[in-house]
Write an enzyme that holds these catalytic residues in place. Sequence first.
Site, PDB file in Angstrom:
ATOM      1  N   GLU A   1      53.349  88.369  96.130  1.00  0.00           N
ATOM      2  CA  GLU A   1      53.924  87.107  95.647  1.00  0.00           C
ATOM      3  C   GLU A   1      53.524  86.944  94.192  1.00  0.00           C
ATOM      4  OE1 GLU A   1      52.760  83.515  97.596  1.00  0.00           O
ATOM      5  OE2 GLU A   1      53.319  84.188  99.592  1.00  0.00           O
TER       6      GLU A   1
ATOM      7  N   GLU B   1      62.282  75.237  98.361  1.00  0.00           N
ATOM      8  CA  GLU B   1      62.092  74.904  99.772  1.00  0.00           C
ATOM      9  C   GLU B   1      61.611  73.459  99.881  1.00  0.00           C
ATOM     10  OE1 GLU B   1      60.095  78.275 101.997  1.00  0.00           O
ATOM     11  OE2 GLU B   1      60.067  79.104  99.959  1.00  0.00           O
TER      12      GLU B   1
ATOM     13  N   LYS C   1      58.128  72.247 101.860  1.00  0.00           N
ATOM     14  CA  LYS C   1      56.810  72.793 101.578  1.00  0.00           C
ATOM     15  C   LYS C   1      55.851  71.655 101.252  1.00  0.00           C
ATOM     16  CE  LYS C   1      55.694  76.625 100.249  1.00  0.00           C
ATOM     17  NZ  LYS C   1      55.234  77.806  99.501  1.00  0.00           N
TER      18      LYS C   1
END
Length: 375
Positions: free
Chosen positions: A260, A312, A315
């Site tokens: 990531e 998103e 989250k």
Amino acid sequence: MATNFELLCLIFSVALSVLLGPNFATGSSIGVCYGMVANDLPPPREVIDMYKLNQIGRMRLYDPNPEALEALRNSGIEVLVGVRNEDLQQLAGSYSAAENWVATYITPYSLQVQFRYIVVGNEVFPGNSARYVLPAMQNLQNALSFGDIKVSTSIATSVLGVSYPPSAGAFSQDTIEYMVPIAQYLNNIGAPLLANVYPYFAYIGDPIDISLPYALFTSETVVVTDGGLSYDNLLDTMVDALYAALEKAGAPQVQVVVSETGWPSNGNGEVTTPENAQIYNSNLISHVLSSRGTPRRPGNSTESYLFAMFNENMKPGAAVEQHWGLFYPNKSQVYPINFPVKTLSTKLGFRNLCNGLYNQLKVHLESIFMVIIRM
């Protein structure tokens, strides 16, 4: 018994289909994380089409989502598939549970989905589940009786007790009892260590000593000198600190995969603008595709996965957590970004192509030979 001619025809047809099929379709070697912590995302099949349209050749899935795995069939996209943290204890304590996990989530798709790694837990260290990671990895690796799929785990850079200068990198006292055996296991099986590496968080945690250009890959001069090594970007500094820690742990052959990285486009004032996010992610792509590597490990691309495909909206945490996406849920871009194709213009590139073909053929031919043996 099948004739030699029939067997040769079968083997040739499989070789040709692999060589000319979607697994060797042109695409970027950069991956993008497909997070699903939202209630407004397009269905997986449309998401896979977006990956292909944008020439994104690799994907990270955080759990073995059946709908996403179905959509990945014959897509040519290589995938990192995650094991949920809550499943670690069961997989660590039961080999049959590991066999069942593989039989459920890997075997049914293995001939049509290109599994790259099984990611056993995400950012578990330190924590109550840390002791389960290595035995779960071992059980799952032993249950993977076909192909060349490797297990690993994904860590945060907070596993390091020392990270500066990079050559001083070492695992912290809170994590060393788990990280050293894991590092040595990865070294033994030829698997990488996956790490979530975020210059953004390092920068906002110390904006006095860390400059924004250094974090965004835009510094025009060397910023850090460590012995004979020079650093002009923060990501390489953080990755090389992990390499130093691995070497101290007796795992010098383990590669670091950046599982990531990214930059949010909103949520923290002038630091988190679409412009800064575009600069960081575009420069990261260029850096990886240059095959420059890091000062400590030069000449090899650092396999990297941008976080994330979408903003998103569910989250939790700080405002920036909902603004890491390259795309909005309506599939429009948050900012322009391209995934250029890395060409195979060198002998090394051609060798890598051949190695990739060999690895894929091996998976298919193992199944064929099992059929032949039974004839």
